[in-house]
Design a protein around this motif. Structure first.
Motif, PDB file in Angstrom:
ATOM      1  N   UNK A 307       0.806  -1.207   0.000  1.00  0.00           N
ATOM      2  CA  UNK A 307       0.000   0.000   0.000  1.00  0.00           C
ATOM      3  C   UNK A 307       0.843   1.262   0.000  1.00  0.00           C
ATOM      4  N   UNK A 308       1.937   1.258   0.765  1.00  0.00           N
ATOM      5  CA  UNK A 308       2.810   2.426   0.778  1.00  0.00           C
ATOM      6  C   UNK A 308       3.433   2.661  -0.593  1.00  0.00           C
ATOM      7  N   UNK A 309       3.847   1.586  -1.244  1.00  0.00           N
ATOM      8  CA  UNK A 309       4.479   1.746  -2.556  1.00  0.00           C
ATOM      9  C   UNK A 309       3.509   2.300  -3.588  1.00  0.00           C
ATOM     10  N   UNK A 310       2.207   2.031  -3.400  1.00  0.00           N
ATOM     11  CA  UNK A 310       1.226   2.654  -4.303  1.00  0.00           C
ATOM     12  C   UNK A 310       1.245   4.175  -4.164  1.00  0.00           C
ATOM     13  N   UNK A 311       1.608   4.651  -2.959  1.00  0.00           N
ATOM     14  CA  UNK A 311       1.744   6.093  -2.729  1.00  0.00           C
ATOM     15  C   UNK A 311       3.194   6.551  -2.919  1.00  0.00           C
TER      16      UNK A 311
END
Length: 740
Positions: A307-311
């Motif tokens: 999820x962080x990598x999506x941001x």
């Protein structure tokens, strides 16, 4: 720590133990091929010339030359060089290399290091080595104007003449603390010294200079040259600053997200809501720590990392008790580590080993570069970590003393030293914003969430940069976006630090060593970000900044375009809350990513900007460094450089954009350039090698066009957009001023 009295004895509580002894007369001298043995009664010493301009001096009163530090600090000991000789000058023996002479005085035994002429002293012992039950000290004569820097992170200072510096493990996070100190200093007399030890020390830079460690031995490496050269040779020995991933130069965020008693029941994936907040508020975020190690673990780690990598942010963890699960955590996506004081607080070799271990763990389990933070360290930590100045409370005074702290750390080869934006324990909108402004010009920054309260200490406050509303949110966004745009400049400085040992955040005295005002009280509370930006933070509740010292050369106000001719001191500078006093050196060539860039990962790679501040006449040059930003392929040569040259004549400004030399993964095959030229007259013609570019009627028209140029009469700035050019090709651009 048991305090050590550098004047000769030691203290235990209030009891003074004056059992001191000095080296007596020389009783033995011999050796060859760069290595020499010396004795004075029971004291034995050994000198090894490691290069023409570097030597190691060891001494022990009991005659046993041990090496307690082993290979932990100095990974590989240099071999003595063979090209040395000796001579007898009567009062002393001389050991000569091509660059130096070490004098070994006979009655009593003393040492002095001289240039090759054997007349110009670099340092000279004022008295023999002295030891006591508490340790051993060296006393040196002090030059009339000699200045001293180093000692690692020394909270609140960067220059140490007439000061006493502690070099030891400690967790005093406030002004005067030394938690990331290093047993190294550098002198403007042309030398520096590293004490190869894990014991505490005190360095008194009075007259004479007296330095000592809590051990009955001396193991000192002496380096010679100017300050930058000495920093380079010191970091050659203990480790050059590491090359960070590019996301490590973006802002970070930290909080406990699992079972957080301060916020009610939460879970690790709740971190994604905060990461989304950065995106929603158009603020860059490079990485996030999602636990705190103090009973706050994690769950659903791989899901959180995804999820962080999506941001466009990387997953990080901190720890208070070692790294037993590091391999699995790295497999789940962990790319950032923070080592807490509960684990590395013992400092010295313990902290250094932990830092090396954490960095290696990330790199052993991935193709990423290890990115590690720690609050307590020792000499050599620059090779593996960002040094963090610890848990602090917010105040105007806190902002003030951090300015020389981080600039001063650079003088020990520490390229990444920083503190929490807005501190950890208090939140005030104006102070937070002022703190964030100038820390945007530090390579590494982080907001530490979950512990802060308002200034009354009663209301829990989070620390994200949009939480105070307007005007604070817009101001914080302005500086974080500027930090993001300047990443090509800061990343190039990181490559320079990895090569030379000299970091981005510099006291004025490093770049202007012959300017006495660079050591004055005004220069203490400003710094250089690289050679080109002078930052003078506002550290009081005011809208006016006095005492801004600008050294020689032309300096341009970044916001207004007003120029100043240095050396000069600027008083009454208008600095409302949204204005950080910021000046650019004449001749600067500053690479930037395009406007609107919020992440290194999704930036527009089809354009690169250069912000140019030509000299009134003459030449300036800059070399940009680029690689893929995240892997370690750069160590195998996967990188590129691009040289930009600017020549200023009376009627023409010539800009030469060189070919991008080298290759790396995802390097653009071609790109356009936006060149912003400050301080030059309005051109009548702008042309590349292919011919004239069209003149546009407004900045908006230029933005809408594929290429062309526009001169803003109000600001005096000319902006040029070139057509897309193969990165393997260089080209010239001429701005023709005046005439018909």
């Amino acid at each position: 720590m048991v305090p050590y009295d550098v004047h000769g004895g030691s203290y235990t509580g209030t009891a003074y133990l004056p059992q001191t002894s000095d080296a007596g007369d020389l009783t033995g001298f011999g050796g060859s091929q760069g290595s020499y043995d010396i004795s004075a009664g029971t004291l034995k010493a050994r000198v090894d010339f490691l290069a023409d301009d570097q030597l190691r001096l060891r001494a022990a009163p009991d005659g046993v030359l041990t090496d307690p530090a082993g290979s932990t600090i100095v990974r590989k000991q240099p071999e003595p060089q063979r090209d040395t000789s000796t001579f007898d000058a009567g009062a002393y023996y001389g050991i000569r290399s091509k660059g130096l002479v070490l004098r070994v005085y006979k009655h009593p035994l003393r040492f002095g290091l001289y240039k090759a002429d054997d007349r110009t002293a670099l340092w000279q012992e004022s008295a023999p080595l002295r030891w006591s039950t508490g340790g051993l000290r060296q006393s040196l004569e002090r030059g009339a104007d000699e200045q001293f820097f180093g000692g690692g992170e020394q909270n609140g200072s960067f220059s140490h003449r007439d000061r006493t510096v502690h070099v030891a493990n400690g967790t005093d996070w406030n002004e005067g603390g030394w938690n990331n100190s290093q047993p190294f200093y550098v002198s403007t007399a042309g030398y520096g010294v590293f004490r190869n030890t894990f014991t505490p020390g005190i360095y008194d830079f009075g007259s004479p200079v007296r330095t000592g460690q809590q051990e009955r031995r001396l193991d000192a490496y002496y380096f010679t040259g100017d300050v930058k050269a000495v920093i380079g040779r010191y970091t050659d020995l203990v480790g050059k600053p590491f090359m960070p991933p590019v996301y490590g130069l973006e802002p970070g965020d930290a909080d406990c997200y699992l079972h957080n008693a301060n916020r009610g029941e939460r879970h690790t994936p709740d971190a994604l809501k905060v990461a989304d907040g950065y995106v929603d508020h158009q603020m860059p975020l490079g990485w996030m720590l999602v636990n705190d190690g103090y009973g706050c673990g994690y769950e659903n780690l791989a899901q959180t990392g995804t999820g962080l990598r999506r941001d466009h942010a990387q997953l990080g963890l901190w720890t208070q008790n070692g790294l037993p699960d590091q391999a699995e955590e790295v497999k789940a996506g962990v790319r950032v580590r923070k080592l807490d004081v509960a684990w590395v607080g013992n400092g010295y070799d313990f902290a250094l080993n932990a830092c090396d271990q954490a960095k290696a763990g990330i790199e052993d389990g991935s193709d990423a570069r290890g990115f590690v933070w720690l609050p307590v360290s020792w000499a050599g930590a620059q090779r593996c970590g960002v040094l963090w100045s610890g848990d602090q409370s917010l105040s105007w005074d806190y902002i003030r003393w951090q300015i020389p702290t981080y600039a001063g750390a650079t003088m020990s080869g520490i390229a990444y030293n920083t503190g929490d934006v807005g501190s950890i324990y208090r939140r005030d909108p104006a102070m937070y914003t002022r703190d964030l402004q100038w820390k945007a010009f530090l390579p590494a920054i982080m907001t530490m969430d979950g512990w802060a309260r308002d200034m009354t200490g009663t209301q829990q406050r989070d620390q994200q940069p949009w939480l105070d509303g307007e005007p604070y949110t817009s101001i914080n966004r302005k500086y974080l976006q500027l930090k993001e745009r300047l990443l090509p400049y800061m990343y190039t400085l990181s490559a320079e630090a990895a090569r030379t040992g000299v970091g981005a955040v510099r006291p004025l005295a490093l770049e202007y060593p012959h300017d006495p005002n660079a050591l004055g009280p005004n220069a203490t509370y400003e710094f250089l970000a690289g050679p080109d930006f002078l930052v003078a933070p506002v550290y009081s509740d005011t809208a006016v900044r006095d005492g801004i010292y600008l050294p020689e050369g032309t300096w341009t106000d970044y916001w207004t375009g007003r120029t100043y001719q240095g050396p000069t001191t600027v008083n009454g500078y208008s600095a409302p809350l949204d204005t950080l006093p910021l000046f650019v050196r004449g001749g600067a060539i500053v690479p930037m990513w395009p406007k609107g860039t919020l992440s290194w990962e999704n930036r527009d790679r089809s354009e690169l900007d250069y912000d140019l501040y030509p000299k009134a006449s003459g030449d300036s040059s800059y070399t940009l460094y680029e690689d893929d930003g995240v892997t370690r392929q750069y160590t195998a040569g996967s990188s590129a450089t691009q040289q930009v040259d600017v020549h200023t004549g009376r009627a023409v400004t010539n800009i030469r954009i060189g070919a991008s030399d080298g290759d790396y993964a995802a390097k653009p095959a071609e790109r356009s350039y936006r060149l912003t030229v400050h301080g030059r007259p309005a051109p009548r013609l702008v042309a590349t090698d292919a011919g004239p570019l069209p003149r546009r009627d407004s900045a908006a028209a230029l933005d809408a066009a594929g290429s062309g140029w526009y001169h803003d009469a109000a600001t005096g700035v000319t902006t040029v957009r070139t057509p897309s050019v193969p990165t393997g090709d260089g080209f010239s651009l001429n701005l023709v001023h005046g005439g018909n």
